[in-house]
Every structure is written in C-alpha cells, then in structure tokens.
Design an enzyme around this catalytic site. Structure first.
Site, PDB file in Angstrom:
ATOM      1  N   ILE A   8       1.350  -2.794   5.477  1.00 44.38           N
ATOM      2  CA  ILE A   8       2.355  -2.633   4.418  1.00 44.38           C
ATOM      3  C   ILE A   8       2.045  -3.523   3.213  1.00 44.38           C
ATOM      4  O   ILE A   8       2.834  -3.606   2.281  1.00 44.38           O
ATOM      5  CB  ILE A   8       3.796  -2.897   4.910  1.00 44.38           C
ATOM      6  CG1 ILE A   8       3.979  -4.353   5.365  1.00 44.38           C
ATOM      7  CG2 ILE A   8       4.175  -1.925   6.020  1.00 44.38           C
ATOM      8  CD1 ILE A   8       5.439  -4.719   5.599  1.00 44.38           C
ATOM      9  N   GLU A   9       0.909  -4.200   3.244  1.00 45.18           N
ATOM     10  CA  GLU A   9       0.526  -5.010   2.083  1.00 45.18           C
ATOM     11  C   GLU A   9      -0.792  -4.464   1.504  1.00 45.18           C
ATOM     12  O   GLU A   9      -0.793  -3.408   0.890  1.00 45.18           O
ATOM     13  CB  GLU A   9       0.463  -6.498   2.481  1.00 45.18           C
ATOM     14  CG  GLU A   9       1.834  -6.969   3.002  1.00 45.18           C
ATOM     15  CD  GLU A   9       1.931  -8.468   3.251  1.00 45.18           C
ATOM     16  OE1 GLU A   9       1.217  -9.255   2.617  1.00 45.18           O
ATOM     17  OE2 GLU A   9       2.749  -8.863   4.111  1.00 45.18           O
ATOM     18  N   MET A  10      -1.911  -5.105   1.766  1.00 44.10           N
ATOM     19  CA  MET A  10      -3.162  -4.642   1.166  1.00 44.10           C
ATOM     20  C   MET A  10      -3.850  -3.559   1.988  1.00 44.10           C
ATOM     21  O   MET A  10      -4.717  -2.830   1.480  1.00 44.10           O
ATOM     22  CB  MET A  10      -4.094  -5.833   0.917  1.00 44.10           C
ATOM     23  CG  MET A  10      -3.484  -6.801  -0.119  1.00 44.10           C
ATOM     24  SD  MET A  10      -4.283  -8.433  -0.143  1.00 44.10           S
ATOM     25  CE  MET A  10      -5.680  -8.086  -1.207  1.00 44.10           C
ATOM     26  N   ASN A  53      -2.730  -6.365   6.496  1.00 41.70           N
ATOM     27  CA  ASN A  53      -1.376  -5.899   6.831  1.00 41.70           C
ATOM     28  C   ASN A  53      -1.160  -4.499   6.247  1.00 41.70           C
ATOM     29  O   ASN A  53      -1.284  -4.305   5.034  1.00 41.70           O
ATOM     30  CB  ASN A  53      -0.350  -6.886   6.259  1.00 41.70           C
ATOM     31  CG  ASN A  53       1.061  -6.568   6.716  1.00 41.70           C
ATOM     32  OD1 ASN A  53       1.427  -5.415   6.938  1.00 41.70           O
ATOM     33  ND2 ASN A  53       1.873  -7.606   6.858  1.00 41.70           N
ATOM     34  N   HIS A 108       0.821  -1.207   0.000  1.00 41.74           N
ATOM     35  CA  HIS A 108       0.000   0.000   0.000  1.00 41.74           C
ATOM     36  C   HIS A 108       0.862   1.266   0.000  1.00 41.74           C
ATOM     37  O   HIS A 108       1.827   1.360   0.738  1.00 41.74           O
ATOM     38  CB  HIS A 108      -0.889  -0.019   1.245  1.00 41.74           C
ATOM     39  CG  HIS A 108      -1.881   1.097   1.281  1.00 41.74           C
ATOM     40  ND1 HIS A 108      -2.907   1.200   0.364  1.00 41.74           N
ATOM     41  CD2 HIS A 108      -2.003   2.161   2.106  1.00 41.74           C
ATOM     42  CE1 HIS A 108      -3.612   2.280   0.637  1.00 41.74           C
ATOM     43  NE2 HIS A 108      -3.094   2.885   1.686  1.00 41.74           N
TER      44      HIS A 108
END
Lengths: 323, 323
Positions: free
Chosen positions: B112-114, B110, B70
């Site tokens: 730092i992910e989705m 998460n 993201h």
C-alpha cells in the site's frame, strides 16, 4: 580577440544556438512561483503538484509514458519537459496555450491531472497566511487571483533553462568540449536535414510540423495535434517540434510516449520525417551528439512551504468508500 | 562568562534540550542517500519516492490523514515526520523498526506504499549507470544491496534535523527569543505534566506510553500500538511518544490523523493523558509555546538523479486495463 571572433563565427554559421543566460526576471515572483510549483495543495487531493509530473530531479519529466493524475487517472499524452520550455513558440504538444502563464492554468483544473478548479485553488492560497503576506509583497496588493498565481509560476519556469551543455561550450568556441565522434554525429544530424526543424537555442520548439512526412507514424494514440485545436484537416498530425535539449533525460519519446530509447527515437524520426535509414554506426553517432545537449540542470534549494491556516480547505484525498 | 553560565544553567534545569548540531556523518552516503530518498524509481509505479509522503517542503509529512500509496491505495496510519526522526528511540508509531535503516526497508516493499520489492528495487539501481559508479565510490566496491541502499537513506535522514528554533535559542540563553506569552505556555506545559513524556531534544520520541491514561482516546482506528508488535495485552494502545518539534507543520495529529488542529490536539492530550481541561486562554498559550518549536527546515539543493539505463526495468504504472 581571436577567441571571441572564433566564437562569434561558430554561432553565426551553426543552425543551433547556445542557450542564452537568463537576464531580466522578477526575482520576487520567481521565489513565490517556486513555492507554488512545488505545492501539492493546488490539487484537489493535496498530493499532486506541478513538480509531480515535471520532476526537476528527472529532467523536468516523470519518465512515464503517461503521467499519473488524480486518483491514479492516466494522462492522455506524454508529459513534455518543463526545462527550457520558455524557448517554445507555444505550449502543449498541440500549441493550444500561447505561453507558460496560459499553460499553467490547465493542469490545476484538469480532472485527470490536479483535478481542482480555479476558485478552489485560489481559496486554498488565500487561507494560507504565509502566502497572503508573500502575494502582498510580490504584487504590491493583497489580491490573490489565478492570474497572479500563473504569473508567478511562469516567472519561476523562466529560470528552468539548462545552459552550459558540452555542445554549447563547443558552439562558444571550446573545440575540445565534444569529441570527434560526437561532432560526426552532429554532421549527420545536419546533412540529414534534422536541423530544418530542430534548430535555434532549444534545438526545436520554434515551429509546428507534420509528424509523418515521408512515412506514416504508426500509433494507436488518438491525438491529432494542431487539428484538435484548429479543426483544420491540414493540421492533422501537426505537432509542435519538441526541444531536443536534455533529450537523454526525457524518455520515453514522442507524444504517445511509445518509444523507450533514444536509439529507437532517432531511427523513427529518420524514417518517418526524412525517409532515411541510418546504419548502426550513424545512429550511434547521432545519439552521441544528442547526449552532448544535456546542460546544467536547475540548481536551487528545496522550497519551504507556508503551513495551512485554520480555514484552508482540507485535501479531498480519498472518497468516502475509501477508494 | 556570565552569559555562558546562564545558558548552561538553563540547559541543566529544563526538561527540554536544544537540538544538537549534526557532527560526524558520512557525507558521501548522505549525498547518495539524498538521491535515493527523492528517487521514485524505488517504487513499482515509478511515481512514489520517500519524499512523496515525507515531503521536506511540508515539515517532513504530507499533511494528510492517511497517505496515498501505489494505485492510490490509502495508508493505514498517519505518516510521522522524517524531521528529527534520528531522535526517536525506535521508528514507526509502534516502534517495530529499531532504527532509521530498518525503517527505510519497510515502505519500499509495502503493497500500500511503494509496492516494489527488495529484489526489484536493487535491480533498478544496479541498471542505472550513474548509481553504479556512485555506489562504488561511496562504499568502495560495486556491490549494490538493500543494506547499502537503506544505509545511505538513513545517513541522509540524519541531517534532517531542525535546530535553531526560537525555543532552542531561549534554552541557549537568548531571553528575548520567545515572548512572555509563549513562556507562560511553556510553564503550563510543564506544570500540567506534559514534559513527563515530551522531553529531551526531540520533545518526545524517548519512550512508549499508553494513549488514554486518564480517559479513553475515542477512535475507530484499528491500530493497537506496541501490542501489534509484542502481542502483549499490556501494550494495547501503547505508542511511541511523538516528537513535538515542528508540530505546527505536521498536522493532522495522532496516529489516526483525526485531529486537524493544534488547538484541538492540545485539548485532547490534556484530557486523555492528564485528566485536565484547559481554559481557552491556557490552550492558546500552550499552542503559542508549541509554535516556538519550529526550527530551521532542511536546506539543500534538489538532487539531480542519474538517468535510467537500457536495462532498467520500466515503471509498472498502470495495469493493462488502464486502471
């Protein structure tokens, strides 16, 4: 005999024509172009491919107001669909590319999109052994150039048409393919004059028109349409007429992506282009008609991309400070 | 009779087993899970799907040291392949998820992910009419929960196996499926002790092992492996043994993604795990063997995703300052 005759008559009298099936293509180029279309290594970061913004699972768009580019930069205009884009008289909202091949050059080197450059992109492909072999087979010699890259991508894009919509079935003579309600929406669409621009097999894409003929189109967006290409005052706010094929899927709407729903888009167009105010019922009927323009979406296997070689430039994903 | 006997014997004596074909699956869940796997609307931005990092055109990875999340945040560990991940005894490098279903919960929320959350992700799916109908068909009731979402994704991931590699063909009795040179690499792989951990149908994935048995694995990366889950000192640098299936495709290597080539990865493992130094010739033979583990990549049509409904939460793509 009479069924064929009926179908022929229907085609002849309606301003919208069915999407024609794809006929002559270079299949070898299509298969190569499909790989390139899905290959994120054409971008500087290794993250963005043509399919990132032109998502073929989502009507050939990303359903965002503005797309996400390199290091999450914001695009500067709403991404048009790649579906049926071969039916456009030119490419981009302002028509600055003559055809699909010329269009494909743009995003690869655009710093807010894929942020690579043509030298680097060719170098990446030249160092991937599987591509070297395939270019040789497809083009008959081992030379890899941006011209060949974009030729293959454009050839793949030719197969991204969406035939067999319920409206096309109706045009071809199947009277029960659309409901009376949907048909009444089409009648409103015609008598309101929408078909003056939204016609032909793409239901648009065949002319440039001023946005805001009857009333100003309110926007803060800086794009001036064709005037940004020609510099002519008379081209201010003149845009390529968008295709209405699969319009149900390609939200949000307009070059500035500021209109979220099809209902609102229909009301806006009625007002600014035709000086009309649709009733709720008329609006709903036109929207119902527009949804009959959703055709068969492209159907093919996900491509398997050849692995990078030892000399393939590594993706430049993050800057040294981790940003 | 003798051919079958030979094949049976080969399977019995080798520490590596062929990948078994998929047998019982819930096909309805697979088809739904495929859509969810490719749907970027499960992320806050509407840009990131499971397939963004687990790209099925690229061996189930993104070929980056660390993935892009993201707003272009940097991942904190190298993305493992989703291919054959059903063959792992647990999921993630440190094994913190028991199975594929539990794993699938992680990236969605998460930051730092989705960067979505389970409430929002379920709300997105609940407001997409096509999904509502499909969940009802697949699960027999209209309830949409994260449990059902991850069940479907996990069921889809079960079909992402890569059978029919040349090495498996050899294991199954086709002696000409690999060359003598590749076979000699396999012999080196065995006598060097690599098969102590890299065995079974996944050629790994069946145990946790300390990285750095014979020599320290040099890295600045902060991950401590299983110790980050258990807190035990004895689990420091203990990682799940990665699968070597399709290892040719899943570069760069190790949990820190710092090793770019298969040649370098083989030398590193020989050194830190076995205290061995391969000659150039031995290294090349082992690498040649490892490349015979590339199997048939997953093959299926790109999914067509159902369009958002009027109440579907819009993607939060950019912050108000345009960053």
């Amino acid at each position: 005999m009479s069924v064929l005759q009926g179908a022929t008559t229907a085609i002849a009298v309606e301003p919208i024509a069915p999407i024609q099936p794809v006929r002559i293509i270079n299949l070898a180029q299509v298969e190569l172009g499909k790989k390139l279309f899905f290959d994120p290594r054409l971008s500087l970061s290794g993250h963005i491919s043509c399919s990132s913004c032109h998502n073929l699972s989502l009507g050939g768009v990303d359903n965002m107001q503005f797309s996400i580019g390199h290091i999450w930069r914001m695009g500067n205009i709403n991404t048009p669909t790649v579906l049926n884009s071969s039916l456009n008289l030119a490419q981009f909202w302002n028509g600055r590319a003559a055809d699909l091949k010329e269009q494909a050059e743009g995003p690869i080197s655009n710093p807010i999109e894929m942020a690579s450059n043509h030298v680097l992109a060719v170098q990446v492909i030249q160092t991937i052994p599987g591509y070297v072999a395939e270019f040789r087979q497809v083009f008959g010699s081992k030379k890899i150039t941006m011209d060949r890259v974009t030729s293959a991508i454009a050839e793949f894009e030719k197969i991204l048409i969406t035939p067999n919509s319920r409206f096309d079935q109706w045009l071809l003579g199947n009277e029960s393919a659309i409901t009376d309600y949907e048909l009444s929406g089409y009648q409103i669409f015609k008598v309101s004059g929408c078909v003056a621009c939204h016609n032909g097999p793409g239901v648009g894409g065949q002319s440039f028109q001023k946005l805001g003929i009857k009333a100003k189109y309110e926007t803060d967006h800086p794009a001036r349409g064709k005037a940004d290409v020609t510099g002519k005052k008379s081209d201010i706010n003149v845009f390529k007429v968008p295709l209405l094929r699969n319009i149900e899927l390609t939200f949000p709407y307009f070059h500035d992506g500021q209109v979220a729903t099809l209902e609102a888009a229909v009301d806006t167009m009625a007002s600014v282009q035709r000086g009309l105010t649709f009733t709720r019922d008329e609006n709903a009927r036109v929207v119902a008609f527009l949804k009959t323009l959703t055709g068969d979406q492209p159907s093919f296997n996900i491509p398997v991309l050849p692995p990078s070689g030892p000399d393939t430039p590594r993706p430049q994903t993050f800057y040294s400070d981790g940003s």
